[in-house]
Design a protein around this motif. Sequence first.
Motif, PDB file in Angstrom:
ATOM      1  N   ASP A 149       0.733  -1.064   0.026  1.00 57.16           N
ATOM      2  CA  ASP A 149       0.113   0.143   0.122  1.00 57.16           C
ATOM      3  C   ASP A 149       0.947   1.343   0.074  1.00 57.16           C
ATOM      4  OD1 ASP A 149      -1.882   1.970   0.388  1.00 57.16           O
ATOM      5  OD2 ASP A 149      -2.383   1.573   2.470  1.00 57.16           O
ATOM      6  N   LEU A 150       1.073   1.897  -1.077  1.00 56.76           N
ATOM      7  CA  LEU A 150       1.768   2.924  -1.290  1.00 56.76           C
ATOM      8  C   LEU A 150       1.239   4.330  -0.752  1.00 56.76           C
ATOM      9  CD1 LEU A 150       3.669   2.505  -4.610  1.00 56.76           C
ATOM     10  CD2 LEU A 150       4.766   2.136  -2.682  1.00 56.76           C
ATOM     11  N   LYS A 151      -0.210   4.192  -0.820  1.00 54.89           N
ATOM     12  CA  LYS A 151      -0.982   5.555  -0.237  1.00 54.89           C
ATOM     13  C   LYS A 151      -0.760   5.786   1.046  1.00 54.89           C
ATOM     14  CE  LYS A 151      -4.551   4.457  -3.533  1.00 54.89           C
ATOM     15  NZ  LYS A 151      -6.182   4.249  -3.518  1.00 54.89           N
ATOM     16  N   GLN A 152      -0.042   4.968   1.931  1.00 53.62           N
ATOM     17  CA  GLN A 152       0.017   5.221   3.467  1.00 53.62           C
ATOM     18  C   GLN A 152       1.322   6.370   3.289  1.00 53.62           C
ATOM     19  OE1 GLN A 152       2.233   2.213   5.570  1.00 53.62           O
ATOM     20  NE2 GLN A 152       1.944   0.837   3.807  1.00 53.62           N
ATOM     21  N   TYR A 153       2.115   6.366   2.371  1.00 52.51           N
ATOM     22  CA  TYR A 153       3.219   7.415   2.370  1.00 52.51           C
ATOM     23  C   TYR A 153       2.957   8.719   1.857  1.00 52.51           C
ATOM     24  CZ  TYR A 153       5.511   2.722   3.306  1.00 52.51           C
ATOM     25  OH  TYR A 153       6.071   1.720   3.773  1.00 52.51           O
ATOM     26  N   ALA A 154       3.377   9.535   2.538  1.00 58.07           N
ATOM     27  CA  ALA A 154       3.227  10.853   1.992  1.00 58.07           C
ATOM     28  C   ALA A 154       4.296  11.128   0.983  1.00 58.07           C
ATOM     29  CB  ALA A 154       3.734  11.918   3.108  1.00 58.07           C
ATOM     30  N   ALA A 155       5.517  10.533   0.647  1.00 60.90           N
ATOM     31  CA  ALA A 155       6.443  10.698  -0.434  1.00 60.90           C
ATOM     32  C   ALA A 155       7.091   9.462  -0.502  1.00 60.90           C
ATOM     33  CB  ALA A 155       7.240  11.975  -0.388  1.00 60.90           C
ATOM     34  N   VAL A 156       7.681   9.094  -1.682  1.00 60.90           N
ATOM     35  CA  VAL A 156       8.751   8.031  -2.085  1.00 60.90           C
ATOM     36  C   VAL A 156       9.878   8.517  -2.181  1.00 60.90           C
ATOM     37  CG1 VAL A 156       9.348   6.043  -3.257  1.00 60.90           C
ATOM     38  CG2 VAL A 156       6.864   6.324  -2.655  1.00 60.90           C
ATOM     39  N   MET A 157      11.123   8.367  -1.629  1.00 56.01           N
ATOM     40  CA  MET A 157      12.408   8.853  -2.139  1.00 56.01           C
ATOM     41  C   MET A 157      13.242   7.818  -2.713  1.00 56.01           C
ATOM     42  SD  MET A 157      15.558  10.194   0.273  1.00 56.01           S
ATOM     43  CE  MET A 157      14.869  11.494   0.825  1.00 56.01           C
ATOM     44  N   PHE A 158      13.643   7.955  -3.839  1.00 60.03           N
ATOM     45  CA  PHE A 158      14.698   7.100  -4.515  1.00 60.03           C
ATOM     46  C   PHE A 158      15.927   7.754  -4.239  1.00 60.03           C
ATOM     47  CE2 PHE A 158      10.565   6.829  -7.087  1.00 60.03           C
ATOM     48  CZ  PHE A 158      10.757   5.050  -7.342  1.00 60.03           C
ATOM     49  N   LEU A 159      16.738   6.910  -3.283  1.00 61.37           N
ATOM     50  CA  LEU A 159      17.841   7.500  -2.903  1.00 61.37           C
ATOM     51  C   LEU A 159      19.078   6.698  -3.468  1.00 61.37           C
ATOM     52  CD1 LEU A 159      19.342   9.249  -0.876  1.00 61.37           C
ATOM     53  CD2 LEU A 159      19.098   7.303   0.849  1.00 61.37           C
ATOM     54  N   ASN A 160      19.617   7.284  -4.634  1.00 61.42           N
ATOM     55  CA  ASN A 160      20.632   6.715  -5.248  1.00 61.42           C
ATOM     56  C   ASN A 160      20.373   5.369  -6.006  1.00 61.42           C
ATOM     57  OD1 ASN A 160      23.023   8.507  -5.404  1.00 61.42           O
ATOM     58  ND2 ASN A 160      23.582   7.879  -3.301  1.00 61.42           N
TER      59      ASN A 160
END
Length: 257
Positions: free
Chosen positions: A72-83
């Motif tokens: 469930d990605l909706k629980q996250y305010a943002a997704v960070m792709f870190l490197n």
Amino acid sequence: MKNIVIALAVLAGSATAPAAHADSQYKLLVLAMPGKYHYEYIPIARDSLEQLAKLHAFELTYTNKTAVFEGDLKQYAAVMFLNTPGEELSPAQRAKFEDYMRGGGNAIVVHRAAITPPDAWPFYEKLVGRRVGVHPMLQTGVVTVVDKTFPATYGLPERWIWSDEFYVTTNPYHVTIHPVLSVDESSYDPEKIWPGQVSKGMGKDHPIAWYHHVEKGRVFVTTLGHNGEMYRDPQYLGHLMGGIYWTVTGKGQTSNK
């Protein structure tokens, strides 16, 4: 004895879970996978981001497993792709992420995560906003503030001595971005690169951090953050936290007026 262990477990759970829930403003998902040139940063960045999460009262999920994109990605305010570029996601995981962004999700792209195979996933390239080509060797240069009204520049001097790989980018999808940091190409050699490769500068217009909107969501991109020690630097962490803050809340920008 068994009853004592159970009682202690219940007590421990009741002492920590409610406090964490009460203090958390939002959840941030960070995907950080080791790569050929980027791996030593992982524990350092995790420690620093965990400290930022405690300081700024948000919940952090830090993982090197792309399977999290199947949940469930909706629980996250943002997704960070870190490197870690989006190419690491499977087709099904990519579809889930696209749905997340179309539903109002937000994304943060840091350094190596901005590099992805051309035309392999157009949605992700448009999300980054620029295509990264070859780049010169890591050098010390002068980073300049383009937008002092944006939170990711708060606390930075107008001219900032920084050492990094200053990515050269193009815009094949004609995406409009709002630059917040640029680099002064006269302060380093944009053609200094490994044997057998060619690197050319971009001239006066050389953005290295920016923001824009994708679908219903906000996207912040910083191409800074090559080596592990950078994730201990207070100014860099302030830059990153400013990007996180704007991305998850949409707040913090001031007016030029």
